[in-house]
Design a protein around this motif. Structure first.
Motif, PDB file in Angstrom:
ATOM      1  N   PRO A 199       0.775   1.914 -19.402  1.00 56.41           N
ATOM      2  CA  PRO A 199       0.050   3.163 -19.161  1.00 56.41           C
ATOM      3  C   PRO A 199      -0.323   3.386 -17.690  1.00 56.41           C
ATOM      4  N   GLU A 200      -0.512   2.331 -16.926  1.00 60.56           N
ATOM      5  CA  GLU A 200      -0.912   2.446 -15.523  1.00 60.56           C
ATOM      6  C   GLU A 200       0.283   2.416 -14.562  1.00 60.56           C
ATOM      7  N   PHE A 201       1.473   2.218 -15.080  1.00 58.80           N
ATOM      8  CA  PHE A 201       2.652   2.005 -14.232  1.00 58.80           C
ATOM      9  C   PHE A 201       2.964   3.220 -13.349  1.00 58.80           C
ATOM     10  N   PHE A 202       2.954   4.421 -13.924  1.00 62.03           N
ATOM     11  CA  PHE A 202       3.299   5.626 -13.165  1.00 62.03           C
ATOM     12  C   PHE A 202       2.316   5.831 -12.009  1.00 62.03           C
ATOM     13  N   GLN A 203       1.029   5.646 -12.287  1.00 59.87           N
ATOM     14  CA  GLN A 203       0.003   5.803 -11.233  1.00 59.87           C
ATOM     15  C   GLN A 203       0.183   4.726 -10.154  1.00 59.87           C
ATOM     16  N   VAL A 206       7.362  -4.392 -14.171  1.00 56.49           N
ATOM     17  CA  VAL A 206       7.466  -4.907 -12.808  1.00 56.49           C
ATOM     18  C   VAL A 206       7.540  -3.731 -11.835  1.00 56.49           C
ATOM     19  N   CYS A 207       6.743  -3.784 -10.808  1.00 59.58           N
ATOM     20  CA  CYS A 207       6.728  -2.750  -9.774  1.00 59.58           C
ATOM     21  C   CYS A 207       8.057  -2.778  -9.016  1.00 59.58           C
ATOM     22  N   PRO A 208       8.681  -1.627  -8.756  1.00 61.80           N
ATOM     23  CA  PRO A 208       9.957  -1.634  -8.035  1.00 61.80           C
ATOM     24  C   PRO A 208       9.816  -1.970  -6.546  1.00 61.80           C
ATOM     25  N   PHE A 209       8.594  -1.963  -6.031  1.00 61.12           N
ATOM     26  CA  PHE A 209       8.370  -2.221  -4.609  1.00 61.12           C
ATOM     27  C   PHE A 209       7.927  -3.650  -4.318  1.00 61.12           C
ATOM     28  N   ASN A 210       7.369  -4.339  -5.329  1.00 57.14           N
ATOM     29  CA  ASN A 210       6.918  -5.715  -5.143  1.00 57.14           C
ATOM     30  C   ASN A 210       6.979  -6.409  -6.500  1.00 57.14           C
ATOM     31  N   LYS A 211       7.809  -7.415  -6.613  1.00 56.65           N
ATOM     32  CA  LYS A 211       8.026  -8.105  -7.894  1.00 56.65           C
ATOM     33  C   LYS A 211       6.792  -8.866  -8.370  1.00 56.65           C
ATOM     34  N   ALA A 212       5.819  -9.098  -7.486  1.00 60.71           N
ATOM     35  CA  ALA A 212       4.599  -9.787  -7.890  1.00 60.71           C
ATOM     36  C   ALA A 212       3.620  -8.838  -8.577  1.00 60.71           C
ATOM     37  N   LYS A 257       2.912   5.480  -7.584  1.00 62.00           N
ATOM     38  CA  LYS A 257       2.523   6.502  -6.599  1.00 62.00           C
ATOM     39  C   LYS A 257       1.636   5.928  -5.505  1.00 62.00           C
ATOM     40  N   THR A 258       0.806   4.942  -5.859  1.00 63.42           N
ATOM     41  CA  THR A 258      -0.199   4.455  -4.918  1.00 63.42           C
ATOM     42  C   THR A 258       0.057   3.034  -4.409  1.00 63.42           C
ATOM     43  N   CYS A 259       1.151   2.424  -4.754  1.00 64.84           N
ATOM     44  CA  CYS A 259       1.420   1.027  -4.359  1.00 64.84           C
ATOM     45  C   CYS A 259       1.461   0.902  -2.837  1.00 64.84           C
ATOM     46  N   ASP A 260       0.774  -0.101  -2.306  1.00 66.16           N
ATOM     47  CA  ASP A 260       0.756  -0.325  -0.845  1.00 66.16           C
ATOM     48  C   ASP A 260       2.153  -0.644  -0.317  1.00 66.16           C
ATOM     49  N   ASP A 261       2.942  -1.332  -1.093  1.00 62.41           N
ATOM     50  CA  ASP A 261       4.285  -1.704  -0.636  1.00 62.41           C
ATOM     51  C   ASP A 261       5.241  -0.517  -0.632  1.00 62.41           C
ATOM     52  N   ARG A 262       4.909   0.549  -1.339  1.00 63.21           N
ATOM     53  CA  ARG A 262       5.732   1.757  -1.324  1.00 63.21           C
ATOM     54  C   ARG A 262       5.767   2.340   0.093  1.00 63.21           C
ATOM     55  N   LYS A 263       4.648   2.244   0.786  1.00 59.36           N
ATOM     56  CA  LYS A 263       4.568   2.781   2.149  1.00 59.36           C
ATOM     57  C   LYS A 263       5.539   2.057   3.077  1.00 59.36           C
ATOM     58  N   ILE A 264       5.715   0.779   2.873  1.00 60.79           N
ATOM     59  CA  ILE A 264       6.637   0.007   3.711  1.00 60.79           C
ATOM     60  C   ILE A 264       8.069   0.467   3.471  1.00 60.79           C
TER      61      ILE A 264
END
Length: 183
Positions: free
Chosen positions: A56-60, A44-50, A63-70
């Motif tokens: 393997p793709e979690f770390f990348q 589960v992404c720490p920035f958006n539960k959806a 770094k690039t999640c759109d909700d991280r910017k918020i």
């Protein structure tokens, strides 16, 4: 479905054949998570539960999640300052309701003394009968007190209920006593 915006359509992270509206995704994820619990492990992404991502793709993704910017925007920006036109002066008053020594309002005590029809709920039938009997007595006493206080007021009298009258000249009974002309 043709009038739906394509940006509102999303795919299920568990099965790409599942396509749905974005607002239905959370409900769908709960169902698919239960169905695919032994086959697919998603993080589960720490920035958006959806956002459910394979390991393997979690770390990348983080770094690039759109909700991280918020989230980063709120972490790094200073708190908003109050502008002078939004502030107002403190209103001084001599009245303080906390200092008043007034007893608490008891609705049951008020209803037992007022001319209010109360009902008994959640009690045994024998208790309910006794309650109704006491209520009738209480309300009739209050009504008689009101009648003696309002003797000088002329209230309209209730109309008498018509009774069946039998005539001796006819064998049939008339529901009401009517003159011969109206029969």
């Amino acid at each position: 479905m043709s009038d739906v915006d394509p940006n509102d359509m999303v795919y299920c992270p568990y099965d790409k054949a599942h396509k749905m509206l974005r607002k239905k995704l959370q409900q769908h994820i709960i169902k698919c998570r239960e169905y695919f619990k032994d086959e697919i492990e998603l993080m589960v992404c720490p920035f958006n539960k959806a956002h459910l991502i394979p390991e393997p793709e979690f770390f990348q993704h983080t770094k690039t999640c759109d909700d991280r910017k918020i989230i980063a925007h709120y972490q790094h920006n200073a708190a908003a300052e109050l502008v002078e036109d939004t502030k107002h002066e403190k209103i001084e008053t001599e009245e303080n309701w906390d200092d008043d020594d007034v007893p608490d309002y008891d609705p049951e005590a008020y209803a037992s003394n007022a001319n209010v029809l109360r009902s008994a709920k959640g009690i045994f039938p024998a208790q309910r009968k006794a309650f109704v009997k006491e209520e009738r007595k209480r309300l009739l006493e209050e009504q008689s007190d009101d009648d003696t206080a309002n003797d000088n007021i002329n209230l309209p009298q209730a109309m008498p209920i018509p009774t069946r009258i039998t005539t001796s000249t006819s064998n049939r009974s008339a529901p009401y006593k009517l003159s011969n002309r109206q029969r």
